[in-house]
Design a protein around this motif. Sequence first.
Motif, mmCIF file in Angstrom:
data_model
loop_
_atom_site.group_PDB
_atom_site.id
_atom_site.type_symbol
_atom_site.label_atom_id
_atom_site.label_comp_id
_atom_site.label_asym_id
_atom_site.label_seq_id
_atom_site.Cartn_x
_atom_site.Cartn_y
_atom_site.Cartn_z
ATOM 1 N N LYS A 13 35.428 6.442 -8.975
ATOM 2 C CA LYS A 13 35.436 5.016 -9.337
ATOM 3 C C LYS A 13 34.067 4.556 -9.859
ATOM 4 O O LYS A 13 33.030 4.922 -9.298
ATOM 5 C CB LYS A 13 35.787 4.172 -8.097
ATOM 6 N N PRO A 14 34.064 3.722 -10.895
ATOM 7 C CA PRO A 14 32.799 3.149 -11.373
ATOM 8 C C PRO A 14 32.136 2.308 -10.284
ATOM 9 O O PRO A 14 32.825 1.613 -9.535
ATOM 10 C CB PRO A 14 33.223 2.264 -12.545
ATOM 11 N N LEU A 15 30.804 2.377 -10.228
ATOM 12 C CA LEU A 15 30.029 1.626 -9.234
ATOM 13 C C LEU A 15 28.940 0.840 -9.942
ATOM 14 O O LEU A 15 28.168 1.400 -10.728
ATOM 15 C CB LEU A 15 29.390 2.600 -8.230
ATOM 16 N N VAL A 16 28.882 -0.462 -9.643
ATOM 17 C CA VAL A 16 27.815 -1.329 -10.158
ATOM 18 C C VAL A 16 26.917 -1.684 -8.978
ATOM 19 O O VAL A 16 27.325 -2.435 -8.087
ATOM 20 C CB VAL A 16 28.391 -2.606 -10.822
ATOM 21 N N SER A 17 25.701 -1.127 -8.964
ATOM 22 C CA SER A 17 24.765 -1.364 -7.864
ATOM 23 C C SER A 17 23.739 -2.425 -8.256
ATOM 24 O O SER A 17 23.277 -2.443 -9.400
ATOM 25 C CB SER A 17 23.994 -0.077 -7.523
ATOM 26 N N GLY A 18 23.360 -3.252 -7.285
ATOM 27 C CA GLY A 18 22.306 -4.234 -7.520
ATOM 28 C C GLY A 18 21.440 -4.355 -6.285
ATOM 29 O O GLY A 18 21.903 -4.093 -5.165
ATOM 30 N N ALA A 19 20.191 -4.719 -6.470
ATOM 31 C CA ALA A 19 19.285 -4.960 -5.347
ATOM 32 C C ALA A 19 18.233 -5.960 -5.792
ATOM 33 O O ALA A 19 17.880 -6.017 -6.984
ATOM 34 C CB ALA A 19 18.630 -3.649 -4.894
ATOM 35 N N MET A 29 12.974 3.615 -3.560
ATOM 36 C CA MET A 29 13.848 2.488 -3.295
ATOM 37 C C MET A 29 13.210 1.564 -2.259
ATOM 38 O O MET A 29 12.541 2.035 -1.335
ATOM 39 C CB MET A 29 15.202 2.988 -2.765
ATOM 40 N N PRO A 30 13.399 0.239 -2.386
ATOM 41 C CA PRO A 30 12.815 -0.678 -1.404
ATOM 42 C C PRO A 30 13.409 -0.445 -0.026
ATOM 43 O O PRO A 30 14.624 -0.361 0.126
ATOM 44 C CB PRO A 30 13.197 -2.064 -1.940
ATOM 45 N N GLU A 31 12.542 -0.292 0.980
ATOM 46 C CA GLU A 31 13.023 -0.074 2.345
ATOM 47 C C GLU A 31 12.909 -1.331 3.203
ATOM 48 O O GLU A 31 13.567 -1.471 4.219
ATOM 49 C CB GLU A 31 12.254 1.081 2.992
ATOM 50 N N LEU A 32 12.049 -2.268 2.775
ATOM 51 C CA LEU A 32 11.927 -3.515 3.511
ATOM 52 C C LEU A 32 13.155 -4.378 3.245
ATOM 53 O O LEU A 32 13.787 -4.277 2.202
ATOM 54 C CB LEU A 32 10.675 -4.280 3.051
ATOM 55 N N SER A 33 13.506 -5.231 4.199
ATOM 56 C CA SER A 33 14.589 -6.183 3.973
ATOM 57 C C SER A 33 13.991 -7.491 3.456
ATOM 58 O O SER A 33 12.780 -7.703 3.502
ATOM 59 C CB SER A 33 15.334 -6.443 5.274
ATOM 60 N N ASN A 52 20.707 -2.720 2.157
ATOM 61 C CA ASN A 52 19.986 -1.610 2.787
ATOM 62 C C ASN A 52 20.365 -0.296 2.125
ATOM 63 O O ASN A 52 21.476 -0.118 1.622
ATOM 64 C CB ASN A 52 20.260 -1.577 4.291
ATOM 65 N N LEU A 53 19.404 0.620 2.140
ATOM 66 C CA LEU A 53 19.554 1.889 1.428
ATOM 67 C C LEU A 53 20.661 2.753 2.026
ATOM 68 O O LEU A 53 21.392 3.427 1.301
ATOM 69 C CB LEU A 53 18.220 2.644 1.448
ATOM 70 N N GLU A 54 20.811 2.720 3.338
ATOM 71 C CA GLU A 54 21.838 3.535 4.002
ATOM 72 C C GLU A 54 23.237 3.184 3.469
ATOM 73 O O GLU A 54 24.023 4.070 3.130
ATOM 74 C CB GLU A 54 21.771 3.307 5.511
ATOM 75 N N SER A 55 23.531 1.900 3.375
ATOM 76 C CA SER A 55 24.840 1.485 2.849
ATOM 77 C C SER A 55 24.986 1.882 1.391
ATOM 78 O O SER A 55 26.064 2.314 0.952
ATOM 79 C CB SER A 55 25.002 -0.039 2.980
ATOM 80 N N ARG A 56 23.914 1.726 0.615
ATOM 81 C CA ARG A 56 24.000 2.047 -0.818
ATOM 82 C C ARG A 56 24.317 3.526 -1.039
ATOM 83 O O ARG A 56 25.116 3.881 -1.909
ATOM 84 C CB ARG A 56 22.705 1.653 -1.528
ATOM 85 N N ILE A 57 23.707 4.370 -0.236
ATOM 86 C CA ILE A 57 23.971 5.816 -0.354
ATOM 87 C C ILE A 57 25.424 6.127 0.031
ATOM 88 O O ILE A 57 26.114 6.923 -0.616
ATOM 89 C CB ILE A 57 22.987 6.598 0.553
#
Length: 264
Positions: free
Chosen positions: A157-163, A192-196, A141-146
């Motif tokens: 710290k380096p961050l590797v994001s995936g979705a 950003m995708p908002e649907l789960s 979910n976008l809230e956690s990613r932000i």
Amino acid sequence: MTINKFAVTMPDTLTHAQVMRYNRHIVLPQFDLSGQETLYRSKVLIIGLGGLGTALSQSLCASGVGSLTLVDNDTVDAHNLPRQLLYTSQHCGMKKVEAAKAQLNVINPDCHIEILDVRLVDEAMSALVATHDVVVDCTDNLESRIQINKACWEGGKPLVSGAAIRFEGQLFVSVPAKQTSCYGCVAHVFQMPELSCTEAGILSPVVSIIGVAQAHLVLQTLTDFGTLPAGQLQLFDGLTFQWQNFTVPRHPNCTVCQGSTSAL
Ligand SMILES: [Zn+2]
């Protein structure tokens, strides 16, 4: 939240058995014994143990990363099994972190694994981020990613994001020390995708492709082989099996990387 802050100290050098185990990495001149020993001393924080996190954690554990911290407060359900390949039918009803730790211990007993059955909030997340070398966002979910992006940027710290959703996947790496853009900049420019996945669906191999690609980017971040595509958004289209790559500049309205340069 209790965690022993990695009281276990990993040795600086590998044993003969470990050198033999990781031989196919070590013979790569860009990786070498020093790369493998760096992995063994590294601590990676994985937030989210769904399809991305399970594919990623399997790959990092087997590759020889010394310490993993797994964070998720969900339980294994039958509808997870087609794409969360670390779990089996016998794990249904178990906490994901406990099932994952048990499975990863079988894959590689050398890997030290801490588990947290929580949903992290700001202060706890920042404290945990500070004790790791790389953070991997495998949430849905976008809230956690932000929130994760903010904690990583502020902690340097380096961050590797995936979705992944439907037939689509995305990857993004930010490295504050290299003054790249951050995930907040991505969210300013790209929708950003908002649907789960519950609402929109997800094809099993797509999420595994993105999760294993995140593992590759973690190894690259830790050991510095080749050219890390930091600050670039990679989009995968599973309908055509094509990748697209976009360089993301720092966005002037991003309150995360524009407002704070203290971590640089
Ligand atoms: Zn930013």
